[in-house]
Design an enzyme around this catalytic site. Sequence first.
Site, PDB file in Angstrom:
ATOM      1  N   TYR A 201     -15.167   5.390  21.611  1.00 16.56           N
ATOM      2  CA  TYR A 201     -14.448   5.892  20.452  1.00 16.56           C
ATOM      3  C   TYR A 201     -13.137   6.404  20.605  1.00 16.56           C
ATOM      4  O   TYR A 201     -12.026   5.994  19.994  1.00 16.56           O
ATOM      5  CB  TYR A 201     -15.512   6.617  19.778  1.00 16.56           C
ATOM      6  CG  TYR A 201     -14.997   7.371  18.330  1.00 16.56           C
ATOM      7  CD1 TYR A 201     -14.129   6.705  17.271  1.00 16.56           C
ATOM      8  CD2 TYR A 201     -15.300   8.487  18.112  1.00 16.56           C
ATOM      9  CE1 TYR A 201     -13.685   7.460  16.296  1.00 16.56           C
ATOM     10  CE2 TYR A 201     -14.630   9.476  16.970  1.00 16.56           C
ATOM     11  CZ  TYR A 201     -14.005   8.621  16.082  1.00 16.56           C
ATOM     12  OH  TYR A 201     -13.490   9.337  15.054  1.00 16.56           O
ATOM     13  N   ILE A 202     -13.224   7.711  21.368  1.00 12.41           N
ATOM     14  CA  ILE A 202     -11.989   8.328  21.358  1.00 12.41           C
ATOM     15  C   ILE A 202     -11.180   7.621  22.234  1.00 12.41           C
ATOM     16  O   ILE A 202      -9.662   7.422  22.211  1.00 12.41           O
ATOM     17  CB  ILE A 202     -12.098   9.663  21.757  1.00 12.41           C
ATOM     18  CG1 ILE A 202     -13.111  10.385  20.758  1.00 12.41           C
ATOM     19  CG2 ILE A 202     -10.702  10.606  21.694  1.00 12.41           C
ATOM     20  CD1 ILE A 202     -13.590  11.808  21.036  1.00 12.41           C
TER      21      ILE A 202
ATOM     22  N   LEU B 259     -19.130  -0.062  29.953  1.00  8.29           N
ATOM     23  CA  LEU B 259     -19.400  -0.636  28.752  1.00  8.29           C
ATOM     24  C   LEU B 259     -21.018  -0.279  28.607  1.00  8.29           C
ATOM     25  O   LEU B 259     -21.679  -1.074  27.758  1.00  8.29           O
ATOM     26  CB  LEU B 259     -19.398  -2.387  28.895  1.00  8.29           C
ATOM     27  CG  LEU B 259     -18.063  -2.712  28.733  1.00  8.29           C
ATOM     28  CD1 LEU B 259     -17.760  -4.273  28.829  1.00  8.29           C
ATOM     29  CD2 LEU B 259     -17.104  -1.825  27.676  1.00  8.29           C
TER      30      LEU B 259
ATOM     31  N   ALA C 148     -14.716   9.159  30.116  1.00 11.87           N
ATOM     32  CA  ALA C 148     -16.251   8.655  30.260  1.00 11.87           C
ATOM     33  C   ALA C 148     -17.154   9.746  30.462  1.00 11.87           C
ATOM     34  O   ALA C 148     -17.138  10.463  31.303  1.00 11.87           O
ATOM     35  CB  ALA C 148     -16.166   7.792  31.481  1.00 11.87           C
TER      36      ALA C 148
ATOM     37  N   TYR D 141     -25.216  19.698  27.445  1.00 12.37           N
ATOM     38  CA  TYR D 141     -23.845  18.757  27.514  1.00 12.37           C
ATOM     39  C   TYR D 141     -22.486  19.769  27.703  1.00 12.37           C
ATOM     40  O   TYR D 141     -21.676  19.256  28.428  1.00 12.37           O
ATOM     41  CB  TYR D 141     -23.770  18.057  26.078  1.00 12.37           C
ATOM     42  CG  TYR D 141     -22.383  17.841  25.660  1.00 12.37           C
ATOM     43  CD1 TYR D 141     -21.881  16.519  26.382  1.00 12.37           C
ATOM     44  CD2 TYR D 141     -21.669  18.193  24.677  1.00 12.37           C
ATOM     45  CE1 TYR D 141     -20.720  16.135  25.860  1.00 12.37           C
ATOM     46  CE2 TYR D 141     -20.598  17.872  24.197  1.00 12.37           C
ATOM     47  CZ  TYR D 141     -19.963  16.785  24.925  1.00 12.37           C
ATOM     48  OH  TYR D 141     -18.717  16.380  24.646  1.00 12.37           O
TER      49      TYR D 141
ATOM     50  N   LYS E 183     -19.968  20.009  30.910  1.00 16.84           N
ATOM     51  CA  LYS E 183     -18.289  19.917  30.877  1.00 16.84           C
ATOM     52  C   LYS E 183     -17.778  21.179  31.413  1.00 16.84           C
ATOM     53  O   LYS E 183     -16.520  21.488  31.937  1.00 16.84           O
ATOM     54  CB  LYS E 183     -17.899  19.743  29.520  1.00 16.84           C
ATOM     55  CG  LYS E 183     -18.239  18.347  28.906  1.00 16.84           C
ATOM     56  CD  LYS E 183     -17.309  17.415  29.256  1.00 16.84           C
ATOM     57  CE  LYS E 183     -17.683  16.301  28.572  1.00 16.84           C
ATOM     58  NZ  LYS E 183     -16.475  15.096  28.822  1.00 16.84           N
TER      59      LYS E 183
ATOM     60  N   ASN F 217     -14.505  18.471  16.543  1.00 19.50           N
ATOM     61  CA  ASN F 217     -15.399  17.365  16.175  1.00 19.50           C
ATOM     62  C   ASN F 217     -14.365  16.012  15.934  1.00 19.50           C
ATOM     63  O   ASN F 217     -13.773  15.899  14.885  1.00 19.50           O
ATOM     64  CB  ASN F 217     -16.324  17.306  15.130  1.00 19.50           C
ATOM     65  CG  ASN F 217     -17.585  18.119  15.637  1.00 19.50           C
ATOM     66  OD1 ASN F 217     -17.355  19.409  16.217  1.00 19.50           O
ATOM     67  ND2 ASN F 217     -18.676  17.877  15.370  1.00 19.50           N
TER      68      ASN F 217
ATOM     69  N   HIS G 144     -24.298  10.986  14.973  1.00 23.39           N
ATOM     70  CA  HIS G 144     -23.247  12.110  14.537  1.00 23.39           C
ATOM     71  C   HIS G 144     -23.163  11.766  13.052  1.00 23.39           C
ATOM     72  O   HIS G 144     -23.269  10.922  12.538  1.00 23.39           O
ATOM     73  CB  HIS G 144     -21.728  11.625  15.025  1.00 23.39           C
ATOM     74  CG  HIS G 144     -21.767  11.728  16.441  1.00 23.39           C
ATOM     75  ND1 HIS G 144     -21.962  10.814  17.309  1.00 23.39           N
ATOM     76  CD2 HIS G 144     -21.474  12.780  17.162  1.00 23.39           C
ATOM     77  CE1 HIS G 144     -22.034  11.343  18.673  1.00 23.39           C
ATOM     78  NE2 HIS G 144     -21.202  12.712  18.680  1.00 23.39           N
TER      79      HIS G 144
ATOM     80  N   ARG H  78     -18.490  22.669  11.134  1.00 21.00           N
ATOM     81  CA  ARG H  78     -17.682  22.173  12.344  1.00 21.00           C
ATOM     82  C   ARG H  78     -16.308  21.861  11.649  1.00 21.00           C
ATOM     83  O   ARG H  78     -15.783  21.753  10.606  1.00 21.00           O
ATOM     84  CB  ARG H  78     -18.318  20.547  12.438  1.00 21.00           C
ATOM     85  CG  ARG H  78     -19.474  20.668  13.131  1.00 21.00           C
ATOM     86  CD  ARG H  78     -19.800  21.051  14.523  1.00 21.00           C
ATOM     87  NE  ARG H  78     -20.928  21.179  14.957  1.00 21.00           N
ATOM     88  CZ  ARG H  78     -21.929  22.215  14.592  1.00 21.00           C
ATOM     89  NH1 ARG H  78     -21.602  23.163  14.189  1.00 21.00           N
ATOM     90  NH2 ARG H  78     -23.194  21.955  15.367  1.00 21.00           N
TER      91      ARG H  78
HETATM   92  N1  UDP Z   1     -26.222  16.356  11.252  1.00 14.70           N
HETATM   93  C1  UDP Z   1     -26.915  16.431  10.207  1.00 14.70           C
HETATM   94  N2  UDP Z   1     -27.437  15.107   9.890  1.00 14.70           N
HETATM   95  C2  UDP Z   1     -27.276  14.099  10.721  1.00 14.70           C
HETATM   96  C3  UDP Z   1     -26.425  14.231  11.857  1.00 14.70           C
HETATM   97  C4  UDP Z   1     -25.809  15.580  12.002  1.00 14.70           C
HETATM   98  O1  UDP Z   1     -27.337  17.281   9.449  1.00 14.70           O
HETATM   99  O2  UDP Z   1     -27.900  13.016  10.441  1.00 14.70           O
HETATM  100  C5  UDP Z   1     -25.581  17.710  11.745  1.00 14.70           C
HETATM  101  C6  UDP Z   1     -25.951  18.323  12.898  1.00 14.70           C
HETATM  102  O3  UDP Z   1     -27.055  19.147  13.004  1.00 14.70           O
HETATM  103  C7  UDP Z   1     -24.769  19.227  13.119  1.00 14.70           C
HETATM  104  C8  UDP Z   1     -23.528  18.535  12.480  1.00 14.70           C
HETATM  105  O4  UDP Z   1     -24.072  17.562  11.708  1.00 14.70           O
HETATM  106  O5  UDP Z   1     -24.923  20.657  12.575  1.00 14.70           O
HETATM  107  C9  UDP Z   1     -22.635  17.902  13.295  1.00 14.70           C
HETATM  108  O6  UDP Z   1     -23.528  16.975  14.070  1.00 14.70           O
HETATM  109  P1  UDP Z   1     -22.712  16.030  15.178  1.00 14.70           P
HETATM  110  O7  UDP Z   1     -23.980  15.389  15.834  1.00 14.70           O
HETATM  111  O8  UDP Z   1     -21.799  15.005  13.975  1.00 14.70           O
HETATM  112  O9  UDP Z   1     -21.719  16.843  15.883  1.00 14.70           O
HETATM  113  P2  UDP Z   1     -21.812  17.832  17.326  1.00 14.70           P
HETATM  114  O10 UDP Z   1     -21.111  19.110  16.422  1.00 14.70           O
HETATM  115  O11 UDP Z   1     -23.375  18.170  17.361  1.00 14.70           O
HETATM  116  O12 UDP Z   1     -21.483  17.260  18.086  1.00 14.70           O
END
Ligand code: UDP
Length: 324
Positions: A11-12, A33, A74, A141, A145, A170, A187, A218
Amino acid sequence: MRVLVTGGAGYIGSVIVEELLNAGHQAIVYDSLVHGHLDALHEGARFVRGAIQDRQMLVNALRDNSVEAVVHMAAFIEAGESVRDPALFFQNNTMGALQVIQAMIETGVKRLVFSSTAALYGDPEHLPIAEDDIVAPTNPYGESKRLVEQMLRWIAPANGIAVTSLRYFNAAGATERNGEDHDPETHLIPLVLRAAISGNPVSIFGTDYPTPDGTCVRDYIHVLDLAQAHLLALQSAVPGLTIYNVGNGNGYSVREVIQSVARVSGKTLQIIEHPRRPGDQIATVASSAKIRAELGWQPRYAAIDDIIGSAWRWRVGHPHGYAR
Ligand code: UDP
């Protein structure tokens, strides 16, 4: 500049490749891939299919293309998956990054932009978060990093490598060519966009957080603004490790994101509330004062409806994401 982008079919990464080519650079995509998409490859970029664990393949790709700089993207990215299988994340993200760095040392490549993450900060003591705030990941995760940054702190100066570590908040939004499409998708924004198209309900994970509306907050940064931060960082030639946050400084809750999708798409969304998702940070909002001051970076798409609007247009044009 000849730039190798690991994860350049993701994506990015695919947007970084687009922006590198637009700026007149040469791009070499290095991607297994496994999660990247063949259809996200740019016809203007060379493509090497390989794993970051394969150091010889990396060395060949760097040598054969006279690479001058690496953007190392990656990685596995799902915080929830990392809680279930931490070893996988340390193997791929931490050990994999070390292979990339060692291949650079072996071939004398002196510039690296590393994709780091706001997940390093865990649950911060205050917002917005600055680079020298406490680093305490709430999931493997973020830890995977953080370990790379710690290695780079020693390796970069010892080998005369200029490393810029960009701690992404994000990433969101899309260009005309490239958008967000993970399999499985976890996401928030792509899931809410899918729900707007399908009419299925949206899940909210956690409504009892200590935030104004009880859902997580976020800082959503447009992927094009993120790509620009990489282009600026590539110009850096200061040996050693430099760390920058990259976010737009505005926090939006899960509910606010859902409301934005409803506005942008004109659809009514049904919501189902669930318990908290393990490993989630409560709220992350960036201070990007340092990258603004030192690299002159400026986000162009700060408003959530603009960011989500671009993602919505891509999703409508690609209702099934990239062809699989
Ligand atoms: N989230 C949610 N419903 C979903 C997917 C994500 O409520 O179907 C919430 C998730 O719990 C987090 C926020 O949305 O609080 C952002 O999550 P995402 O996975 O997009 O990004 P993250 O900050 O975890 O990398």
